[in-house]
Design a protein around this motif. Structure first.
Motif, short mmCIF file in Angstrom:
data_model
loop_
_atom_site.label_atom_id
_atom_site.label_comp_id
_atom_site.label_asym_id
_atom_site.label_seq_id
_atom_site.Cartn_x
_atom_site.Cartn_y
_atom_site.Cartn_z
N ASP A 44 0.83 -1.20 0.00
CA ASP A 44 0.00 0.00 0.00
C ASP A 44 0.86 1.25 0.00
N TRP A 45 0.38 2.27 -0.70
CA TRP A 45 1.06 3.57 -0.74
C TRP A 45 0.26 4.58 0.06
N ASN B 54 0.95 8.71 1.23
CA ASN B 54 1.83 9.88 1.28
C ASN B 54 3.18 9.60 0.63
N GLY B 55 3.17 8.87 -0.49
CA GLY B 55 4.39 8.61 -1.23
C GLY B 55 5.31 7.58 -0.62
N ALA B 56 4.81 6.80 0.33
CA ALA B 56 5.65 5.78 0.97
C ALA B 56 4.84 4.50 1.13
N ILE B 57 5.53 3.38 1.28
CA ILE B 57 4.87 2.09 1.50
C ILE B 57 4.54 1.97 2.99
N SER B 58 3.29 1.67 3.29
CA SER B 58 2.87 1.56 4.69
C SER B 58 2.87 0.13 5.19
N SER B 59 2.61 -0.85 4.28
CA SER B 59 2.56 -2.24 4.72
C SER B 59 2.54 -3.18 3.52
N PHE B 60 2.86 -4.45 3.78
CA PHE B 60 2.73 -5.52 2.79
C PHE B 60 1.51 -6.36 3.13
N SER B 61 0.87 -6.88 2.11
CA SER B 61 -0.27 -7.76 2.33
C SER B 61 0.20 -9.16 2.71
N LYS B 62 -0.73 -10.01 3.05
CA LYS B 62 -0.43 -11.41 3.29
C LYS B 62 -0.01 -12.06 1.98
N SER B 63 0.94 -12.98 2.03
CA SER B 63 1.43 -13.63 0.83
C SER B 63 0.34 -14.47 0.17
N ALA B 64 0.28 -14.42 -1.15
CA ALA B 64 -0.66 -15.24 -1.92
C ALA B 64 0.15 -16.18 -2.80
#
Length: 376
Positions: free
Chosen positions: A120-121, A123-133
């Motif tokens: 997720d983006w 404010n121009g930065a990555i906030s988190s990764f999702s669960k692996s699929a």
């Protein structure tokens, strides 16, 4: 003074990737971490005067084809300072054989198959990764991305696979085998997918997908057209030899294709007229017996030959870039990072920046970078 601008980042790493202003690093603990590339680059050159900083930043983003000699230095960043630019992290729990990114989706290939993680983006930065699929659950070596979430997998004994989802969502029904010969590497260039197998070179040619701005019709008609083209099977051709010599490795150089043979000769041919070829003098001994990996960029071709990483250009002299590297990566599909070379050694990651000449019609080892190839 060095021949290139180089950013050295201390730490023990396995792989790296730069994408849209974010540096992704897989560390030796098998943790994927995302950092602000722009901010850590600014920190590494913070001792340089403001005007020089602007020159370096533009050069690092692909704005400009060269840089003054007095800026060709090695700039360092300690592991402690790197922590200050971390955006988020994710435990992978697998040793990646390859990583790739397309449209904010992070792909990981490993002995366990292929996994996808969206991020997720904010404010121009990555906030988190999702669960692996999980996309595929058998040993996989290399990944190649293409438009509309298309993915190719060099899946070892399972051959060359394509992943063609209807939209963004991917499930295992979208995975299809294109070639059944054991496959170790693949690259996608425009509508052509090239694969290195135990039986030689394979090329899968897909129908071109029109750009939306060039399509005359409604949005519904356009997306129906795209879905129909994506479902069309590619035309697959095999090429086991060139000039009577068995092909052992192939890769794209712009619109052209390099082939290395069992006679340790290097050939260059066009992707549209592969029967027209020429032998290319490397002025260096080639060997695929121990380890061989190659990729081309506008500034030249990088080959990992045994324990050495070499840069080949048309000046008739090859340059030894590094020895006994852990990993390395170019970014031929990027526009902002075409001049970047990532090299991971035992205790650091180095990011080297190279000049990218506009005119390279006589440069067999590189390909032409267009003047409008800037930005992401």
């Amino acid at each position: 003074m060095t021949d290139n601008v180089k950013i050295v980042i201390e730490g023990e790493y396995i792989d790296s990737f730069v994408y849209s202003g974010v540096l992704f690093i897989v560390n030796s603990d098998l943790v994927l971490k995302a950092y602000s590339w722009d901010k850590l680059f600014s920190q590494s050159i913070s001792h340089v005067n403001i005007f020089r900083q602007v020159q370096l930043k533009n050069y690092a983003k692909g704005f400009g084809f060269s840089i003054p000699k007095d800026l060709r230095e090695t700039y360092s960043l300690s592991a402690d300072k790197l922590k200050g630019f971390e955006l988020c992290s994710k435990e992978l729990s697998v040793w990646p054989s390859d990583i790739n990114i397309y449209k904010n989706r992070f792909y990981v290939a490993s002995e366990c198959g292929v996994d996808a993680l969206d991020f997720d983006w904010k404010n121009g930065a990555i906030s988190s990764f999702s669960k692996s699929a999980k996309i595929f659950d058998e040993v996989s070596f290399k990944l190649a991305t293409n438009s509309h979430y298309r993915l190719a997998i060099a899946a070892g004994n399972s051959g060359l696979l394509s992943v063609i989802p209807d939209k963004k969502f991917v499930n295992r029904s979208h995975v299809n085998q294109l070639v059944d010969a054991p496959c170790s590497d693949c690259q996608w260039q425009n509508d052509n997918l090239i694969a290195n197998t135990q039986e030689g070179q394979y090329i899968a040619s897909f129908l071109p997908i029109p750009k939306k701005v060039d399509f005359e019709g409604t949005d519904i008609e356009y997306w129906n057209k795209v879905r129909a083209i994506k479902k069309a099977p590619p035309k697959i051709g095999a090429k086991k030899e060139i000039n009577g010599e068995a092909i052992v490795s192939s890769w794209f150089s712009g619109e052209n294709i390099f082939n290395v043979t069992d006679k340790m000769n290097l050939y260059l041919s066009g992707s549209k007229r592969i029967d027209d070829f020429e032998i290319v003098d490397t002025n260096s001994e080639l060997s695929t017996l121990k380890y061989f990996k190659a990729q081309s960029s506008p500034f030249g071709t990088i080959m990992e030959i045994g324990d050495q990483l070499k840069l080949f250009t048309d000046n008739k002299e090859h340059q030894i870039i590094a020895e006994e590297v852990v990993n390395w990566r170019l970014f031929p599909k990027s526009t902002s990072y075409l001049n970047h070379l990532h090299i991971i050694e035992d205790d650091y990651l180095s990011v080297s920046l190279f000049d990218t000449p506009q005119i390279s019609n006589i440069n067999k080892f590189g390909y032409r970078r267009k003047p409008d190839d800037i930005g992401d």
